[in-house]
Design an enzyme around this catalytic site. Structure first.
Site, PDB file in Angstrom:
ATOM      1  N   LYS A  81      34.326  50.962  63.119  1.00  0.00           N
ATOM      2  CA  LYS A  81      33.065  51.076  62.361  1.00  0.00           C
ATOM      3  C   LYS A  81      33.282  50.546  60.952  1.00  0.00           C
ATOM      4  O   LYS A  81      34.365  50.759  60.358  1.00  0.00           O
ATOM      5  CB  LYS A  81      32.666  52.540  62.325  1.00  0.00           C
ATOM      6  CG  LYS A  81      31.350  52.866  61.632  1.00  0.00           C
ATOM      7  CD  LYS A  81      31.094  54.372  61.749  1.00  0.00           C
ATOM      8  CE  LYS A  81      29.763  54.750  61.128  1.00  0.00           C
ATOM      9  NZ  LYS A  81      29.518  56.212  61.286  1.00  0.00           N
ATOM     10  N   SER A 150      25.151  57.013  63.077  1.00  0.00           N
ATOM     11  CA  SER A 150      25.392  55.809  62.321  1.00  0.00           C
ATOM     12  C   SER A 150      26.447  54.892  62.951  1.00  0.00           C
ATOM     13  O   SER A 150      26.621  53.771  62.466  1.00  0.00           O
ATOM     14  CB  SER A 150      25.850  56.185  60.908  1.00  0.00           C
ATOM     15  OG  SER A 150      27.002  57.007  60.945  1.00  0.00           O
ATOM     16  N   SER A 174      26.770  61.336  64.163  1.00  0.00           N
ATOM     17  CA  SER A 174      26.914  59.886  64.228  1.00  0.00           C
ATOM     18  C   SER A 174      27.919  59.312  65.198  1.00  0.00           C
ATOM     19  O   SER A 174      28.008  58.095  65.297  1.00  0.00           O
ATOM     20  CB  SER A 174      27.232  59.350  62.830  1.00  0.00           C
ATOM     21  OG  SER A 174      26.140  59.599  61.978  1.00  0.00           O
TER      22      SER A 174
END
Lengths: 450, 58
Positions: A81, A150, A174
């Site tokens: 990420k 996210s 997330s």
């Protein structure tokens, strides 16, 4: 013969070790797939094809030299990420002013993954600063839906078989929510189990490193690699690391599961019906499924989470908002601005309530092996939001280990996720139960995005 | 905003709105109103949990 992009990390590592496939051909196969799917899916921020191929060639040479000392993820590609520092690759956090920021070091997790032989394929899309402003990424089950957030790109890329494993983060929901929305496995370990060194923060006391995989086995493998004390992370737990992989093979004893009916009542009708069906199937397979009541209203847990996150995010972004406020996306900007208005005594009282809630839920978890509830109140919604975090935030607030398993596909063509929450630092039980549930569910759905 | 659990939820929201206006100006207020409302509700709800000082620490 399994297509290369279908391989789990465990499967790929085994085939590489046995000389059945080359790391180079694996990376090439994934790059080809990414090239084809990425214009529509938009999961990646930075793809390091050259770096990955160079690492794959080195891994291939090591494999040819033979020996039994190949690392557990030798030659296996992984995605990070875009809030994780990766040396030499931009780390942008979805924030324009960071477009050219290139760290000179790896995050602790990245160091461990490289030491385990993993090959960094690239950085995946995150919502801005890992909050809730919608990402460009699409859901690989339905292009008109969000993949969640996210950890949007990580979940989408794993679900679309662009990469077998990815690292995300969770402050509210997330990791688990995008995993559920994308039909893959999401694991959020106990707070402090995995070092957060050199991961851009959102809220320090809520942020967790998490993993996104296509099997519980891969989740256990990644946790085995990532877990451990790091003196550079003040919240890193100095506790022994159990053998998580052995936990998966530790027996087929059915679990004791605590179903939370008040969470079911808050879910959408299709999610509610599916959750009851899952509980029934677990019970028929031998699990002891009993109904439990949370010791406090869920709205109180969510209120404590909200105030904690706002105040801490406000502190993280105090200078950023003041100096570059216009570069912030609206949701994170509003939350950070309002967070500035939360008084010190209000924040302190919130933390006291938080600690009390933690003790109460710890006591509840003594009655069962894990709590059982849907991962999210809904299936993936339309893309103007990243979805509802109310079912994932409690585990983040209390720092409890949680996992989401894909458990079915609804009439919408979107996957359902089932969540298990275990006691603090008891990932052994969580993973053992998750493996049992995974077998009972026998989920064989896959994203139609091919 | 002064933390006073005796305040009603609406009083807390009014206080937050005043603080927001002072901190960020009228231009930002409309953008912040939805979050101010939710935050006021959250702080009020948390404030209803009464804890003696000798009770649990943060």
């Amino acid at each position: 013969m399994t297509e290369l992009h279908e391989l789990t990390a465990t499967g790929a590592a085994a085939r590489i070790r046995e000389g059945q496939i080359s790391p180079v051909e694996l990376v090439q196969a994934l790059l080809t797939r990414i090239e084809r799917l990425e214009p529509e899916l938009r999961a990646w921020v930075t793809l390091d094809a050259d770096g990955a191929l160079e690492a794959a060639r080195a891994a291939e040479q090591a494999t040819r030299r033979g020996g039994d000392d190949l690392e557990p993820l030798h030659g296996v590609p992984i995605a990070l990420k875009d809030i994780y520092y990766v040396k030499g690759l931009p780390t942008t956090a979805g924030f324009g002013p960071l477009a050219d920021f290139v760290p000179d070091r790896d995050a602790a997790s990245v160091e461990k993954l490289r030491a385990a032989g993993a090959i960094v394929l690239g950085k995946t899309v995150t919502t801005q600063f890992a909050y809730a402003d919608p990402p460009p990424t699409r859901n690989p089950w339905r292009a008109d839906r969000t993949p969640g957030g996210s950890s949007s790109g990580s979940a989408a890329a794993v679900a679309a078989r662009m990469v077998p494993i990815a690292i995300g983060s969770q402050t509210a929901g997330s990791v688990l929510r995008p995993a559920a929305y994308c039909g893959v496995v999401g694991l959020k370990p106990t707070y402090g189990r995995v070092s957060k060194r050199d991961v851009l923060p959102l809220a320090w006391s809520l942020d967790h490193v998490g993993t996104i995989t296509r099997s519980v086995e891969d989740a256990a493998l990644l946790l085995q690699i990532l877990a451990g004390h790091d003196s550079a992370d003040p919240h890193s737990a100095d506790r022994p690391i159990p053998d998580y992989l052995a936990a998966l093979a530790s027996g087929d004893a059915p679990p004791r599961l605590g179903l939370l009916p008040e969470m079911l009542e808050r879910a959408q009708p299709d999610v509610q019906a599916h959750a009851r069906d899952v509980a029934r199937r677990f019970a028929e397979a031998g699990a002891d499924v009993r109904e439990l009541r949370l010791p406090a209203p869920i709205d109180l847990l969510l209120a404590v989470h909200r105030v904690t996150m706002q105040a801490e995010a406000a502190a993280v972004h105090a200078v950023g908002i003041a100096e570059q406020g216009e570069a912030y996306s609206p949701r994170i900007r509003s939350e950070a601005m309002v967070g500035q208005l939360i008084s010190g005594p209000a924040y302190v009282h919130t933390q006291r309530v938080r600690r009390r809630l933690g003790r109460q839920v710890d006591a509840l978890l003594e009655e069962v092996d894990a709590l059982l509830l849907p991962t999210a109140s809904n299936v993936a919604p339309t893309p103007e939001t990243t979805g509802d975090n109310s079912f994932q935030a409690p585990a983040s607030l209390l720092g409890l280990p949680a996992i989401s398993l894909p458990s079915g596909v609804g009439e919408t063509g979107l996957p359902f996720g089932t969540q298990l929450i275990a006691s603090r630092f008891d990932e052994v039980t969580l993973l053992r139960i998750a493996r049992w549930c995974e077998s009972a569910l026998a989920f064989d759905g896959r994203s139609p995005w091919d | 905003m002064r933390f006073d659990p005796r305040q009603s939820r609406d009083e807390m929201e009014e206080a937050l709105v005043r603080d927001a206006r002072a901190a960020w100006g009228d231009d930002r207020l409309e953008e912040l109103r939805p979050v101010l409302a939710v935050t006021a509700s959250a702080i009020w709800q948390i404030g209803q949990v009464r804890l003696d000082p000798i009770d649990v620490e943060p």
